[in-house]
Design a protein around this motif. Structure first.
Motif, mmCIF file in Angstrom:
data_model
loop_
_atom_site.group_PDB
_atom_site.id
_atom_site.type_symbol
_atom_site.label_atom_id
_atom_site.label_comp_id
_atom_site.label_asym_id
_atom_site.label_seq_id
_atom_site.Cartn_x
_atom_site.Cartn_y
_atom_site.Cartn_z
ATOM 1 N N ASN A 79 15.319 62.973 -46.292
ATOM 2 C CA ASN A 79 15.206 61.650 -45.642
ATOM 3 C C ASN A 79 13.792 61.428 -45.067
ATOM 4 O OD1 ASN A 79 17.438 62.654 -42.907
ATOM 5 N ND2 ASN A 79 15.276 63.083 -43.148
ATOM 6 N N SER A 80 13.470 60.151 -44.890
ATOM 7 C CA SER A 80 12.092 59.777 -44.541
ATOM 8 C C SER A 80 11.481 60.539 -43.365
ATOM 9 C CB SER A 80 12.015 58.281 -44.269
ATOM 10 O OG SER A 80 12.147 57.600 -45.483
ATOM 11 N N CYS A 96 19.368 60.482 -38.598
ATOM 12 C CA CYS A 96 20.596 59.943 -37.999
ATOM 13 C C CYS A 96 20.937 60.540 -36.652
ATOM 14 C CB CYS A 96 21.776 60.235 -38.929
ATOM 15 S SG CYS A 96 21.452 59.833 -40.632
ATOM 16 N N GLY A 122 11.045 57.721 -36.220
ATOM 17 C CA GLY A 122 11.588 57.305 -37.513
ATOM 18 C C GLY A 122 13.092 57.512 -37.660
ATOM 19 N N ARG A 170 10.548 50.621 -38.610
ATOM 20 C CA ARG A 170 11.397 49.748 -37.817
ATOM 21 C C ARG A 170 12.590 50.539 -37.276
ATOM 22 N NH1 ARG A 170 15.174 45.473 -38.466
ATOM 23 N NH2 ARG A 170 16.085 46.512 -40.244
ATOM 24 N N ALA A 172 16.190 51.302 -36.266
ATOM 25 C CA ALA A 172 17.445 50.709 -36.716
ATOM 26 C C ALA A 172 18.579 51.182 -35.818
ATOM 27 C CB ALA A 172 17.710 51.112 -38.163
ATOM 28 N N ASN A 277 25.682 56.461 -37.673
ATOM 29 C CA ASN A 277 24.263 56.070 -37.684
ATOM 30 C C ASN A 277 24.149 54.618 -38.193
ATOM 31 O OD1 ASN A 277 24.993 56.549 -40.346
ATOM 32 N ND2 ASN A 277 22.903 57.077 -40.898
ATOM 33 N N PRO A 278 22.933 54.051 -38.227
ATOM 34 C CA PRO A 278 22.797 52.611 -38.523
ATOM 35 C C PRO A 278 23.384 52.112 -39.838
ATOM 36 C CG PRO A 278 20.778 53.433 -37.585
ATOM 37 C CD PRO A 278 21.648 54.628 -37.777
ATOM 38 N N GLU A 281 26.700 55.751 -42.937
ATOM 39 C CA GLU A 281 27.091 56.881 -43.791
ATOM 40 C C GLU A 281 27.300 58.180 -43.028
ATOM 41 O OE1 GLU A 281 24.189 55.454 -43.704
ATOM 42 O OE2 GLU A 281 22.531 56.858 -43.916
ATOM 43 N N LEU A 292 19.433 64.282 -43.804
ATOM 44 C CA LEU A 292 19.992 63.969 -45.116
ATOM 45 C C LEU A 292 18.973 64.263 -46.218
ATOM 46 C CD1 LEU A 292 21.294 60.362 -44.237
ATOM 47 C CD2 LEU A 292 22.445 62.530 -43.813
ATOM 48 N N PRO A 424 21.849 55.315 -48.061
ATOM 49 C CA PRO A 424 21.379 54.186 -48.881
ATOM 50 C C PRO A 424 20.106 54.467 -49.675
ATOM 51 C CG PRO A 424 21.178 53.712 -46.516
ATOM 52 C CD PRO A 424 21.900 55.016 -46.636
ATOM 53 N N THR A 425 19.325 55.458 -49.270
ATOM 54 C CA THR A 425 18.052 55.824 -49.931
ATOM 55 C C THR A 425 17.119 54.626 -50.159
ATOM 56 O OG1 THR A 425 18.791 55.651 -52.262
ATOM 57 C CG2 THR A 425 19.222 57.745 -51.160
ATOM 58 N N THR A 427 14.201 53.776 -48.965
ATOM 59 C CA THR A 427 12.812 54.098 -49.281
ATOM 60 C C THR A 427 12.700 55.246 -50.265
ATOM 61 O OG1 THR A 427 12.568 53.722 -46.923
ATOM 62 C CG2 THR A 427 10.580 54.158 -48.160
#
Ligand code: UDP
Length: 578
Positions: A79-80, A96, A122, A170, A172, A277-278, A281, A292, A424-425, A427
């Protein structure tokens, strides 16, 4: 930097995204990192986690190399926040978080401060506001009246807005209010006003007893959380109709099924799950965080099937990677470190599912898509559990394993309380250059808005590839692409079957197919599945009602719908070509 066998093959759009937020910059804000160096930084700083264990400490560089290859080949991406922060001063690697909000000003503002720190790094935050006393209730210390959960959510929203600029991306939020809270109507309707709670996804926390009341046509009791007393009874039917109408209007609120989620809470002894989480998931306990990562399924198609051996190796390595992330992660708070390391939850998921189907010549809407989805996700589930059990032998089980559901079910000790999540992936899929998560294509030609408002315009690359494999000439392909740019939807294009069916897009696929795909993935996912049930503009509220109830009956943990055009600003635009 050593020359490596694999150099990442990135598309233009991937480079734009990496340059915007991921590549390291110096004090003059100049980019000082290449994508190759990014993957190297992440691989070797995560592999440092190996040093914590006798069995693997001498092999940490070997794992560093393997992690590098895993990412540089775009077979798997974490994850990012891991990509952004690994090996960097911040060192916060999770996407998350769930934070508890108690019914006091102290708690409300303390949690807000924690959320700000998480956003800066992030991460995304989820909250259940149901402990807050309702609007108009008494405040003893001031003899005043309470302003209620919805007004405090707006305070959270403003704070998120204010720290947006300084953060990595941003912030979330997920805001949940349980269906039996007295302010539930205000909550359900709040996002009808444009510009309100723009940094929040909102979901109603549905309980089993609400669905029972709804089915029997019985009234439903709203309860003041401060006193535990019934404040009023409302018509369950009317409340549900309102919820559905608002979801039809704006896409919000979604629903999460709290009792379903808690039936699969792997460690009930540690607490009750009240929020996700936002993007929904990842259900988590209060103060719990999770990291993730997603496997790029499009990369595993070989000779009309999947390369199962290579997929198995990738799963093993990805589980090891995600477990190492927990070792090297710098948690923003001691409470978060504590609960997260008790459970050691990781969330391995997928991206590029739709691309994989296209490469296999399977249409998203065919029965065969469900069959392959089941085969792939059950494989990932089984192999990730196996990998986690092997790690437990090397490193010990997650500390809360005794008494956990796994323990009760007779599983061998596991290193992680959960191993699978479908993110959702948003990015990651842009970086890997594939379709996102388990979603169908959004368009053959589309404009996609990324972080920081960058607009990417693309014709889906597989369109050209598959058509030329099928013997279309360059000129014919160009003509079809031009037609798509003009008309938008594939159903309006002059293309032969079965190719046409292969490229059907999200709004041309029936809601039942969307939901069936979600159901199959949920069946083999310990956490939850982020999926949007995309609907054409002319969908009725009745249809949304049916979708929500089917989702409940099918044991999904939550569901989100999106009717095309129902938000003033949306992430992906396709040309409708009316
Ligand atoms: N997330 C966030 N801000 C964002 C996008 C995502 O905080 O702008 C968090 C949120 O918890 C979300 C999770 O990251 O549920 C995973 O989202 P996604 O898979 O789209 O993230 P990616 O790793 O692709 O950036």
């Amino acid at each position: 930097m050593k020359r490596r066998k694999i150099t990442p093959k990135l598309k233009e759009s991937a480079l734009i995204v990496l340059q915007a937020r991921y590549l390291v910059r110096d004090e003059e804000n100049q980019i000082v990192e290449t994508p190759e160096a990014l993957f190297e930084r992440v691989a070797f700083s995560v592999a440092e986690g190996e040093k914590n264990f006798r069995k693997s400490s001498s092999k940490w560089e070997y794992y560093g190399e393997r992690f590098y290859e895993l990412m540089a080949a775009l077979d798997f991406l974490p994850n990012s926040p891991t990509l952004m922060n690994a090996g960097r001063p911040l060192g916060q690697l999770s996407a998350c978080f769930v934070l508890p909000v108690y019914d006091s000003l102290d708690s409300i503002f303390e949690t807000l401060k924690y959320a700000a720190l998480i956003h800066k790094s992030g991460g995304g935050t989820g909250f259940n506001f149901s402990r807050l006393r309702p609007k108009g209730d008494i405040v003893f210390s001031t003899s005043g009246v309470a302003s209620g959960p919805v007004s405090f959510m707006q305070v959270y929203d403003s704070a998120t807005e204010a720290i947006k600029q300084g953060g990595k991306r941003r912030g979330a939020n997920m805001g949940i209010l349980n269906v039996d809270h007295p302010d539930i109507e205000e909550f359900i309707t709040i996002k009808s006003t444009t510009g309100v709670l723009t940094n929040f996804n909102i979901s109603v926390g549905i309980k089993d007893n609400f669905i029972e009341a709804l089915k029997k046509g019985e009234p439903y009791a709203l309860i003041n959380p401060r006193t535990g007393k019934v404040v009023t009874e409302v018509s369950s039917q009317k409340l549900f109709d309102l919820l559905v109408e608002k979801a039809w209007e704006t896409g919000d609120p979604g629903v999460i099924f709290l009792d379903t989620i808690n039936r699969f809470n792997p460690t009930p002894n540690l607490g009750h799950i009240e929020a996700t989480n936002p993007c929904g998931e990842q259900p988590l306990l209060p103060f719990e965080s999770c990291n993730l990562g997603s496997i790029n399924l499009a990369n595993f198609v070989k000779d009309g099937d999947l390369d199962w051996d290579r997929l198995k190796e990738t799963i093993e390595l990805a589980v090891r990677f995600l477990d190492d992330v927990i070792e090297v992660n710098r948690f923003p708070l001691p409470q978060i470190a504590k609960i997260t390391t008790l459970n050691r939850k990781i969330g391995l998921g997928v991206m590029g599912f739709a691309d994989m189907l296209i490469k296999l010549r399977i249409a998203y809407s065919e029965e065969r898509a469900l069959e392959i989805a089941e085969k792939v996700m059950s494989f990932i589930n089984q192999e990730s559990l196996r990998a986690s059990a092997v790690l437990a032998e090397e490193r010990g089980a997650f500390p809360a394993f005794p008494g956990s559901l796994w323990d009760q079910w007779g599983y061998p000790p596991l290193r992680n309380a959960t191993t699978t999540t479908i993110a959702p992936t948003g990015t990651l899929s842009l970086i890997a250059g594939v379709s996102s998560s388990i979603e169908p294509l959004f368009g053959i030609y589309y404009e996609r808005k990324t972080l920081g408002g960058i607009i990417i315009k693309e014709v889906h690359p597989l369109f050209e590839e598959i058509l030329s494999e099928e013997g279309y000439s360059e000129r014919e392909i160009e003509a079809l692409q031009a037609e798509i740019m003009e008309k938008g939807l594939i159903s309006k294009i002059n293309l032969k079957e079965p190719l046409k069916k292969l490229f059907l897009t999200a709004f041309e696929i029936s809601p039942d197919i969307h939901l069936s795909i979600q159901r199959i993935f949920q069946k083999y996912t310990h956490n939850a599945v982020s999926k949007t049930i995309n609907l054409p503009e002319d969908t009725t509220p009745e249809e949304i009602k049916r979708i929500y109830l089917t989702a409940y009956e099918w044991g999904l943990k939550g569901v989100t719908v999106y009717r095309y055009g129902s938000k003033p600003e949306q992430v992906i635009y396709i040309k409708k070509g009316e």
